[in-house]
Design an enzyme around this catalytic site. Structure first.
Site, short mmCIF file in Angstrom:
data_model
loop_
_atom_site.label_atom_id
_atom_site.label_comp_id
_atom_site.label_asym_id
_atom_site.label_seq_id
_atom_site.Cartn_x
_atom_site.Cartn_y
_atom_site.Cartn_z
N ASP A 194 0.83 -1.20 0.00
CA ASP A 194 0.00 0.00 0.00
C ASP A 194 0.87 1.26 0.00
O ASP A 194 1.86 1.33 0.74
CB ASP A 194 -0.86 -0.04 1.28
CG ASP A 194 -1.95 1.00 1.32
OD1 ASP A 194 -2.82 0.96 0.42
OD2 ASP A 194 -1.95 1.84 2.23
N GLU A 227 1.75 -0.59 -5.06
CA GLU A 227 0.66 0.36 -5.32
C GLU A 227 1.33 1.73 -5.29
O GLU A 227 1.53 2.34 -4.24
CB GLU A 227 -0.42 0.29 -4.23
CG GLU A 227 -1.64 1.11 -4.63
CD GLU A 227 -2.13 2.11 -3.60
OE1 GLU A 227 -3.19 2.70 -3.83
OE2 GLU A 227 -1.47 2.33 -2.56
C1 NOJ Z 1 -4.47 2.95 -0.86
C2 NOJ Z 1 -5.61 2.02 -0.61
O1 NOJ Z 1 -5.91 1.33 -1.77
C3 NOJ Z 1 -6.74 2.87 -0.10
O2 NOJ Z 1 -7.94 2.14 -0.02
C4 NOJ Z 1 -6.36 3.45 1.23
O3 NOJ Z 1 -7.36 4.34 1.66
C5 NOJ Z 1 -5.04 4.21 1.14
N1 NOJ Z 1 -4.05 3.51 0.40
C6 NOJ Z 1 -4.49 4.47 2.52
O4 NOJ Z 1 -4.01 3.28 3.07
#
Ligand code: NOJ
Length: 592
Positions: A229, A302
């Site tokens: 993440d 991500e």
């Molecule tokens: C990216 C995640 O996909 C999202 O759902 C989340 O709110 C943020 N990162 C913070 O962790």
């Protein structure tokens, strides 16, 4: 002699190679990975919130669908202030979702079915309920406890101004002031997201050691990899300088969070909170941890980073294995734009020897079937509410199926978000009182946020809650339209979106498209005999011709191309030639 008199025959397909087929490699190079959002996939205990036993019971659906792997969004102990992306214990399962034994059972069942399992790792921030942060709040400024996070003194004579001008991705300041244990107004801590998600200080070796240990904890339990993440945000520029651009993780045209009206990814990679060089050292270390385990475990970034060449730095040899291709997800429904992003993606990843990934939907964006039915097809409002312009469901579904078949025809690895295989639309009329995404209130109700793509899945059209839960309970109300999309009314029904995905995944595997090649195909003609313009995407992947009519309609397939999979109805001319209408993708086997 006669050839000069005739128009060029449609069979004179010419190709310009862009990407060569890859030799067989680790599973993640061409895997189709299905994203499970645990609270909305399937509920076993009847509380209306999905759980791990619910997922395990439905893994057969995924095996039958034909995906290679499952990525589970967070199921760890969490106060659920950001739907689990606020982790209070990285080594335990939240009671909402089950137990560690349930996680083990899920892994065992998935592996028995031949499915790999990737779990989410949330290293940029913990929950404010994590023991580390609880300790930091009550410890003194300058203490080792505070040193795990980004605590700073405020600006101004009384320290009552935030330490810098950064804003949170969810809206408002990125800083929150604490009250010191003696009751006085104290230091501020940084949270790029919600105040319940304090950012960790990744220059602290203790933080690094802790997460390497968390990796090992889950690797030892048998996971096949991690989706990381906010992989571009963990390290901030020294001194945390002011930034006059937007802090949004994904801005693109407005000051929002996960939306854009203009097709820009708007990746905030220029800011001092994103894409900092020391990140790469962390990923090299993690790569080393994974390499100690057998079975080609994978790290997936991500990272909302632009341009693609910059993103490709995350997947250089010895770092991560894949990075989500958000540039593809955020491209408008335009053949030249799609072609440009496909070229840029394959070139940048080929440069570093990494597979390209493709993704159209996830738990952070409006579902692509709905985005493609909007007035600007493919634009991304940050959520859609009852009073907003509504997408055209039929057009969106037609384009959505065409986009999916285009995506699955590309070489590389593809991500499918739960419900996408059912053609599920966004819930665009969810009552505002039900919204749970922090973006909704932190944006002061200007951004509806992400709840509309997180609605519990419909499994059975005739059951309460569409079979999501044994009691019929669902944590968000499902729209009535879900009855038409339920899995049980699509399974075995020719032409259903579920059967389209299933066929596409089977053919993709049989034809080796994931490790395949890409050469642009020229020479296609319309039914009227004109050369097709730039509104058609056509390429050859191994022996398969992929034609997507993004704007222009009525493209005639060359006679040696025999349709294998079509996203919608095609026509046949009197002389037996296949015509592809607008907003349709066809895969056809080239027979000579
Ligand atoms: C990216 C995640 O996909 C999202 O759902 C989340 O709110 C943020 N990162 C913070 O962790």
């Amino acid at each position: 002699m006669t050839s000069l008199a005739r128009p060029p025959a449609p069979s004179t397909l010419t190709t310009s190679p862009l990407h060569a087929a890859s030799p067989a490699g680790p599973w993640w190079r061409d895997a189709v990975i299905y994203q499970v959002y645990p609270r909305s996939f399937a509920d076993a205990d009847g509380d209306g919130i999905g759980d791990l036993p619910g997922i395990t019971a439905r893994l057969d659906h995924l095996a039958e669908l034909g995906v290679d792997a499952v990525w589970l969004s967070p199921f760890y102990r969490s106060p659920q202030r950001d739907a689990g992306y606020d982790v209070a214990d990285y080594r335990d399962v939240d009671p909402l979702f089950g137990t560690l034994a349930d996680a083990d059972a899920l892994l065992a069942r998935a592996h028995a079915l031949g499915l790999r399992v990737i779990v989410d790792l949330v290293p940029n921030h913990t929950s404010s309920e994590h023991p580390w942060f609880r300790a930091a709040r009550t410890a003194a400024p300058g203490s080792p406890e505070r040193g795990r996070y980004l605590f700073r003194d405020g600006r101004g004579p009384a320290g009552d101004e935030p330490p810098n001008n950064w804003t949170s991705v969810f809206g408002g300041s990125a800083w929150t002031r604490v009250t010191e244990p003696d009751g006085t107004p104290g230091q501020w801590y940084l949270h790029l997201f919600d105040p319940s998600q304090p950012d960790l200080d990744w220059s602290n070796p203790e933080v690094r050691a802790e997460f390497e240990d968390v990796l090992r904890f889950w690797l030892d339990r048998g996971v096949d990899g991690f989706r990381v993440d906010v992989a571009h945000g963990m390290v901030k520029a020294p001194g945390l300088p002011d930034w006059h651009g937007t802090t949004a993780m994904i801005d693109g045209g407005h000051d929002g969070t996960f939306g854009s009206e203009d097709g820009a990814t708007g990746a905030g990679s220029a800011g001092p909170m994103w894409d900092q060089e020391p990140l790469h050292e962390i990923y090299r270390a993690w790569n080393g941890v994974l390499a100690q385990y057998a079975g080609d475990r994978a790290l997936v970034a991500e990272a909302w980073v632009e341009p693609m060449s910059r993103l490709a730095r995350y997947v250089r040899p010895g770092e991560m294995h894949q990075a989500f291709n958000f540039a593809f997800l955020t491209t408008l429904w335009s053949a030249p734009d799609l072609r440009a992003v496909i070229v840029e993606s394959l070139e940048a990843n080929d440069e570093v020897g990494a597979p390209t990934t493709w993704v159209l939907s996830n738990h952070d964006v409006v579902r692509h079937t709905s985005r493609l039915g909007l007035e600007v097809p493919g634009s991304r409002p940050n959520g859609i509410g009852a009073t907003d312009p509504q997408p055209d469901e039929e057009v969106g579904l037609r384009r959505g199926r065409a986009a999916s078949l285009l995506m699955l025809g590309l070489p590389g690895s593809a991500y499918v978000y739960q419900g996408e295989e059912l053609g599920l639309p966004e819930h665009t009329t969810l009552a505002d009182e039900e919204r749970q995404d922090p973006a909704w209130w932190r944006s002061e109700h200007t951004e509806r946020g992400r709840d509309g793509c997180r609605v519990p899945l419909p499994w059975a059209a005739a059951e309460a809650g569409y079979g999501f839960s044994p009691t019929g309970a669902t944590w968000l109300t499902q729209p009535d339209s879900f009855a038409r999309y339920a899995a049980d009314v699509q399974r075995g029904v020719p032409g259903s979106t579920y059967e389209l995905y299933r066929t596409a995944l089977r053919v993709r595997r049989e034809q080796g498209l994931g490790t395949g090649s890409l050469a642009w195909a020229d020479g296609l003609r319309t039914e009227a005999g004109r050369a097709v313009g730039e509104d058609v995407l056509a390429f050859v992947n191994r022996d398969v011709l992929v034609v997507a009519t993004v704007g222009e309609a009525d493209v005639v397939l060359p006679p040696q191309a025999v349709p294998l999979v079509t996203s919608g109805p095609t026509r046949t001319t009197a002389d037996g030639r296949v015509v592809v209408p607008a907003d349709t993708t066809v895969w056809a086997l080239l027979t000579d």
